[in-house]
Structures are given as structure tokens and as C-alpha cells.
Design an enzyme around this catalytic site. Structure first.
Site, short mmCIF file in Angstrom:
data_model
loop_
_atom_site.label_atom_id
_atom_site.label_comp_id
_atom_site.label_asym_id
_atom_site.label_seq_id
_atom_site.Cartn_x
_atom_site.Cartn_y
_atom_site.Cartn_z
N ASP A 101 0.78 -1.24 0.00
CA ASP A 101 0.00 0.00 0.00
C ASP A 101 0.81 1.30 0.00
OD1 ASP A 101 -2.44 1.37 -0.07
OD2 ASP A 101 -2.48 1.58 2.09
N CYS A 153 -15.35 4.97 5.06
CA CYS A 153 -16.75 4.67 4.71
C CYS A 153 -16.78 3.30 4.06
CB CYS A 153 -17.29 5.74 3.75
SG CYS A 153 -18.99 5.45 3.18
#
Length: 358
Positions: free
Chosen positions: A132, A239
């Protein structure tokens, strides 16, 4: 007879990975052009690091010219509980499922290194591991390696793990037999597009980060644009909406998720009142070992203040009033906006000239 590729996959499973596949280093040739177009439209917002190393990000060879094959791995963090269950619980904050346990960067990278050491001992070659933080386009590479496909929400979808995979990559100089690329199985489904509270998808398979709640609450510095504040609801970090509604999640196996990602009790449903009272020391203590720690106290309190403004709970007003004088301007701005929502007879908010009345 066991092949090197099958042995790699078996070792990956032994280490706890839910998915493993191989691709040639040039297996996703459209990535660079798509990335360039996305950056040209400004869809990356404040994430200037994406354009700063775009040439390296666009292709594995741009980062490491010697790479010949890519091993893509996925580790499940499938939540046991519905990530949307706390929607509308005004006095608590919602944290994205991936961030409720230990920091995935640490967990996945440690296991990638173990697999890498095993591979060097077994077959030699040179390699590099990534999780990442490097300029690596994990999702198109994962699709090329056959462990899933990029869904209409732009994230990877797996037939067996749904939308709940952390991705890691091993670049190697070995010539590995590639797997068949993943096939798009979204069909006519548009559940993720319809679920987005801020209309962050200008088209299927494309996301405008500037409108995405995950971006706004995590990556974005400074005040969050007023047009998105009500839509945040009680989301204070990330989210899950577009991921959680994906029909493929019915095949995800929560029991197979790495135990390190099991939710910490204090992060499942934190009280907004407690978050509004955080100072730097308390923030570091609570979020130690969590990916949340990188956003810092100010952004967390900013997010919590906006959630308080959406809560309808006047009991939070006292803490918001204190934050109106906070040293951080984004916190002050969020606190005043929230106070004006909860007590409009006492406070007013003007986006161009913040004032207090009454």
C-alpha cells in the site's frame, strides 16, 4: 508433480493469505494511461504523492526495471457484523471495518516478508515486497493475477472473499507461469453506485476522490467542504457503504479473516463525546497500533465534530463550544458548523466569514 507456482500458493495459504495469483510484470498495460487520465481530471484531490510518482506507479517496470513477475496476495478482513448497522446512531462514530483492528500494513508486510524469504530459499531470484505505501497499482495487478476483478466501486472484488481483501505484492525477477486474469462479474448491478452518500462515482469503475467520504475523512487536510458535511452522518474514519452492499460479500467468510484484524472494543462504536475531548496524548494512546494513528488528533476531532453536528444530540454542544477555540483552524471551523446545527438560536455559521452570534 508440484510446480513452483502451486507451492507458492500453498505456502501463502499456510501463512494466512486468502488469495494468491501470479501475473507477468506487463500484464496490466492500460493502467498507466488510465492513471494519467484520472490524475489529469484532478480526481486525486490532495493526494499529490500519486502524481509525484505516476511513472513508477503506472507499471511495475517503472518502479523496478528488473521485475519479470508479480505475485499478488489478498488477506481477508471480512467483518463478522454488518458494517452499516450503526448508521443513524447519532452519539457514536463509525469507523471503517478495515481500521478497527491492528494496522494491516504491519501484519500483511510481515507475512509477505516470510513468504519472500521462503521463495528465495526455494527458487532464488531477487524480489521486493509492497503493502500500500509504495507506488504500486495493486488492484489492476490483482485482477491481472486472477484473484478478483475491479468492481464498479473501483475496489477489488473476489468471488470467495467479496470486497474485504487487503492486497500485497511481491515483485520478483523469476519467470512465473501467470494465472488467468480475473473476469468482471459485476453485470448490471449498480448497488455500490447507488449506495454512495456523496455521489463519488462519476461513472461505473471510476471514483472521484474529492467526493469520497474515505478520502475526505482520512486524506483531506483542512476543512471538509460544506456540501459534504451532512452526508458524512456519523462516519469519522472512512466509509464502507459501497463495499458493504456488494452482493458478492455473501460469499465472504468472516471466519477466515486474520484474527489480527478483529475489532478492538474501543473502536467498534466510540462515543463522540469522548472523541471530542481528545488531546494529542490521548489520541496516540487510543489509536496506537491502528492505521487511524496516521491522521493525527486534529483530523479525528474535526471529523468527530462534524458527526456531532449531524447527531441532533444537544448533549454534545458543551464540548463543541470548547472546540470553537481549538488551536487547529479546521477543528474550530467544524465545531462552529456543528454548534450552529445543534443550537441555531445561539450560533451561526457562514462559510465565508465564520462568526458567533447570540
Amino acid at each position: 508433480m508440484e510446480t513452483l507456482e502451486s507451492a507458492i500458493k500453498a505456502e501463502a495459504v499456510r501463512l494466512g493469505f486468502a488469495a494468491c495469483g501470479m501475473a507477468r510484470a506487463d500484464a496490466a498495460p492500460k493502467t498507466a494511461a488510465r492513471l494519467a487520465a484520472w490524475l489529469a481530471e484532478g480526481c486525486h484531490g490532495d493526494m499529490l504523492w500519486m502524481e509525484g510518482r505516476a511513472e513508477q506507479r503506472g507499471t511495475p517496470k517503472g518502479l523496478w526495471p528488473e521485475v519479470r513477475s508479480v505475485i499478488m496476495l489478498g488477506m481477508s478482513y471480512a467483518p463478522a457484523a454488518d458494517p452499516l448497522r450503526l448508521e443513524g446512531e447519532g452519539d457514536i462514530g463509525r469507523i471503517s471495518a478495515y481500521a478497527q483492528g491492528q494496522d494491516y500494513h504491519d501484519i500483511v508486510k510481515k507475512l509477505l516478508k516470510q513468504l519472500a524469504r521462503w521463495l528465495v530459499e526455494r527458487a532464488g531470484g531477487e524480489l521486493k515486497v509492497f503493502v500500500d505505501t509504495a507506488p504500486v497499482m495493486e488492484k489492476p495487478l490483482a485482477e491481472a493475477a486472477g484473484i478478483g476483478w475491479q468492481g464498479k466501486h473501483s475496489n477489488l472484488v473476489s468471488q470467495s472473499e467479496g470486497s474485504w481483501l487487503f492486497l500485497g505484492a511481491i515483485y520478483t525477477t523469476l519467470d512465473l507461469v501467470p494465472d488467468t486474469s480475473g473476469r468482471d462479474r459485476c453485470g448490471s448491478c449498480s448497488a455500490c453506485q447507488q449506495a454512495c452518500p456523496t455521489d463519488a462515482f462519476p461513472a461505473p469503475y471510476r471514483v472521484d476522490a474529492r467526493r469520497c467520504i474515505s478520502y475526505l475523512t482520512i486524506e483531506h487536510k483542512g476543512p471538509i467542504p460544506v456540501e459534504f458535511r451532512a452526508a458524512l452522518g456519523n462516519r469519522i474514519y472512512g466509509c464502507d457503504d459501497c463495499l458493504a452492499v456488494c452482493p458478492w460479500n455473501k460469499f465472504a467468510r468472516a471466519a477466515s479473516a486474520n484474527l489480527a484484524f478483529a475489532p478492538r472494543a474501543e473502536l467498534v462504536a466510540p462515543a463522540l463525546a469522548d472523541l471530542l475531548s481528545l488531546d494529542d496524548a490521548a489520541f496516540r494512546q487510543i489509536f496506537a497500533g491502528s492505521p487511524i494513528k496516521r491522521i493525527g488528533r486534529d483530523r479525528m476531532v474535526r471529523n468527530a465534530a462534524l458527526a456531532a453536528g449531524n447527531s441532533g444530540d444537544p448533549a454534545l454542544l458543551e464540548r463543541l463550544v470548547i472546540l470553537i477555540d481549538d488551536p487547529d483552524p479546521a477543528v474550530r471551523d467544524a465545531a462552529l458548523w456543528a454548534a450552529a446545527r445543534l443550537a441555531p438560536e445561539r450560533f451561526s455559521y457562514d462559510v465565508d466569514a465564520v462568526v458567533i452570534s447570540g
